[in-house]
Motif scaffolding. Structure first.
Motif, PDB file in Angstrom:
ATOM      1  N   LEU A   1       0.816  -1.214   0.000  1.00 13.91           N
ATOM      2  CA  LEU A   1       0.000   0.000   0.000  1.00 13.91           C
ATOM      3  C   LEU A   1       0.848   1.262   0.000  1.00 13.91           C
ATOM      4  N   ASN A   2       2.171   1.092   0.128  1.00 14.59           N
ATOM      5  CA  ASN A   2       3.084   2.235   0.257  1.00 14.59           C
ATOM      6  C   ASN A   2       2.625   3.130   1.403  1.00 14.59           C
ATOM      7  N   ALA A   3       2.353   2.503   2.541  1.00 19.07           N
ATOM      8  CA  ALA A   3       1.832   3.219   3.702  1.00 19.07           C
ATOM      9  C   ALA A   3       2.829   4.241   4.220  1.00 19.07           C
ATOM     10  N   ASP A   4       2.305   5.267   4.853  1.00 18.60           N
ATOM     11  CA  ASP A   4       3.160   6.299   5.434  1.00 18.60           C
ATOM     12  C   ASP A   4       3.737   5.866   6.769  1.00 18.60           C
ATOM     13  N   LYS A   5       3.030   4.994   7.477  1.00 15.76           N
ATOM     14  CA  LYS A   5       3.518   4.506   8.764  1.00 15.76           C
ATOM     15  C   LYS A   5       3.051   3.073   8.991  1.00 15.76           C
ATOM     16  N   LEU A   6       3.902   2.306   9.685  1.00 15.93           N
ATOM     17  CA  LEU A   6       3.491   1.052  10.287  1.00 15.93           C
ATOM     18  C   LEU A   6       3.550   1.268  11.794  1.00 15.93           C
ATOM     19  N   ILE A   7       2.418   1.100  12.452  1.00 12.24           N
ATOM     20  CA  ILE A   7       2.326   1.325  13.899  1.00 12.24           C
ATOM     21  C   ILE A   7       2.025  -0.001  14.574  1.00 12.24           C
TER      22      ILE A   7
END
Length: 438
Positions: free
Chosen positions: A199-205
């Motif tokens: 997903l080309n995420a901005d963050k993994l939390i």
């Protein structure tokens, strides 16, 4: 702790840059079944609802290991593992489907709740899940058949983005489906990692059972770069966190710029991590969260904000914006998440073999953590690289700190001619000198 009205207003105002920065961004939030069973999970749901209302695109990935173990025990089955990976036969798979479905339903119910006088009132959150994870069997490894234990083969990016574009929260379970109609038991770490990457995420939390990632003494590591993360993966005290650390490392290597690790037991930790400068847990990034670097023209405003209070107190000589713009190349700064929290300037006098250290300042909230010492070391290196043999400083109220750093008392008479002519006898600054050795 009682928070005053004024403190609440200040906190809300200070969170505005983060609200603007996070709006429209995609965050993958990963948590295990232990988090779902924790008493604080209802508060986490409230915080997730708040993030959604602020325009954050959320993909939730849950685990279900303790719930699977409970159902295996109720069925009188044996828990079987190889290399810390669960072996999933047909009977165990039924426990997996039962547990994962139950946890998913519990989360969906909490996100749907909208009782009056509750934080969820009026939220009207839509939660979407389904066959969004395509899986493949792990197969036979070292002679061990993992049967219905699988790996993520593909994430349905288009399907997830369609849901996110509609304003829904996407919920992914630790199960995947194959093109042949089989169901596979997946690790939620694998699902979250692959979802974040594709997903080309901005963050993994990641929500964990501690405040974040701890060192061997139990101290929270607030900021971790990739090099330190590699060392931590080998640390014996983090053996139980191997899968979590690997998920973070894989995400960073694949282009996710920032990963966060925060407690699922501490109320408000998720919001504190995302909407305050210092956070509540561990921030892991490819490069260090705080950067020591040369000043640029874009730093002028930040430096002015930092030094203005000290100028008003008479600690520093006043500098205009125009002068600062002209001299910005002389500055070294420490930047923390876009904010200049410390600075120092260096003016060389090559013909005299020395240079002046000036305008040393640290933000009040970040003093006592050796940042001024880091700036001094950087300035010393600059001086040595230029072939200088000493550094001098003029100060009115911080003489003790310079003495602690090895500076020796001197006098205005010993200053280079170019500086001596500018010396302000009315200000009566004390002069200190530091000899350099390469």
């Amino acid at each position: 702790m009682v928070v005053s009205h004024h403190d609440s207003v200040k906190l809300f105002r200070n969170s505005l840059p983060y609200i603007n920065a996070h709006r429209g961004k995609t965050f993958v939030l990963m948590f295990g079944g232990e988090a779902v069973e924790n008493d604080n999970f209802a508060n986490i749901i409230h915080d997730i609802a708040l993030l959604a209302s602020l325009g954050v695109r959320l993909v939730l990935v849950h685990g279900a290991r303790p719930q699977i173990d409970q159902r295996i025990a109720l069925r009188g089955l044996e828990k079987r593992f190889a290399n810390t990976i669960r072996l999933t036969d047909k009977e165990t798979l039924e426990s997996v489907k039962d547990a994962a479905g139950s946890v998913r339903s519990q989360i969906e119910a909490l996100l749907t709740m909208g009782l009056a006088n509750s934080p969820m009132h009026g939220a009207q959150i839509r939660v979407c899940s389904g066959n969004l994870v395509v899986a493949m069997p792990m197969g036979v490894r070292d002679g061990v058949d993992y049967e219905h234990t699988g790996l993520v083969r593909r994430i349905d990016v288009n399907g997830i983005n369609d849901h996110l574009d509609d304003g829904s929260i996407v919920l992914l379970s630790p199960m995947g489906y194959s093109s042949t109609g089989e169901v596979f038991n997946l690790s939620h770490e694998d699902v979250a990692t692959q979802a974040a990457i594709t997903l080309n995420a901005d963050k993994l939390i990641i929500l964990c059972d501690q405040d974040g990632i701890l060192d061997e003494t139990g101290k929270l590591l607030r900021n971790i770069d990739f090099t330190r993360l590699t060392d931590l993966q080998k640390a014996p005290h983090l053996d139980s966190k191997r899968s979590m650390l690997q998920a973070i490392a894989t995400s960073l290597e694949s282009g996710i710029s920032r990963c966060h690790c925060v407690s699922y037991q501490k109320d408000g930790a998720l919001l504190q991590e995302l909407f305050t400068r210092d956070g509540a847990g561990s921030l892991i990034s490819e490069r260090y969260y705080e950067q020591l670097r040369d000043g640029t023209i874009d730093d002028v405003g930040g430096i002015l904000n930092l030094i203005n209070p000290l100028e008003q107190q008479g600690v520093l000589v006043k500098r205009s914006r125009e002068l600062l713009e002209q001299e910005i190349e002389q500055f070294t700064v420490i930047e923390r998440d876009g904010m200049i929290i410390a600075c120092a300037a260096f003016y060389p006098y090559p013909s005299d073999g020395c240079g002046e250290l000036a305008c040393v300042a640290t933000h009040p909230d970040y003093r006592g953590k050796n940042r001024a010492e880091r700036l001094l070391e950087a300035i010393k290196k600059k001086a040595l690289d230029q072939g200088l043999h000493s550094i001098f400083v003029l100060t009115t109220v911080t003489a003790h700190w310079f003495r602690e750093q090895g500076f020796e008392p001197s006098s205005p008479v010993a200053l280079p001619d170019g500086k001596k002519q500018l010396y302000n006898y009315q200000r009566n600054s004390k002069v200190f000198t530091l000899s350099l050795t390469s």
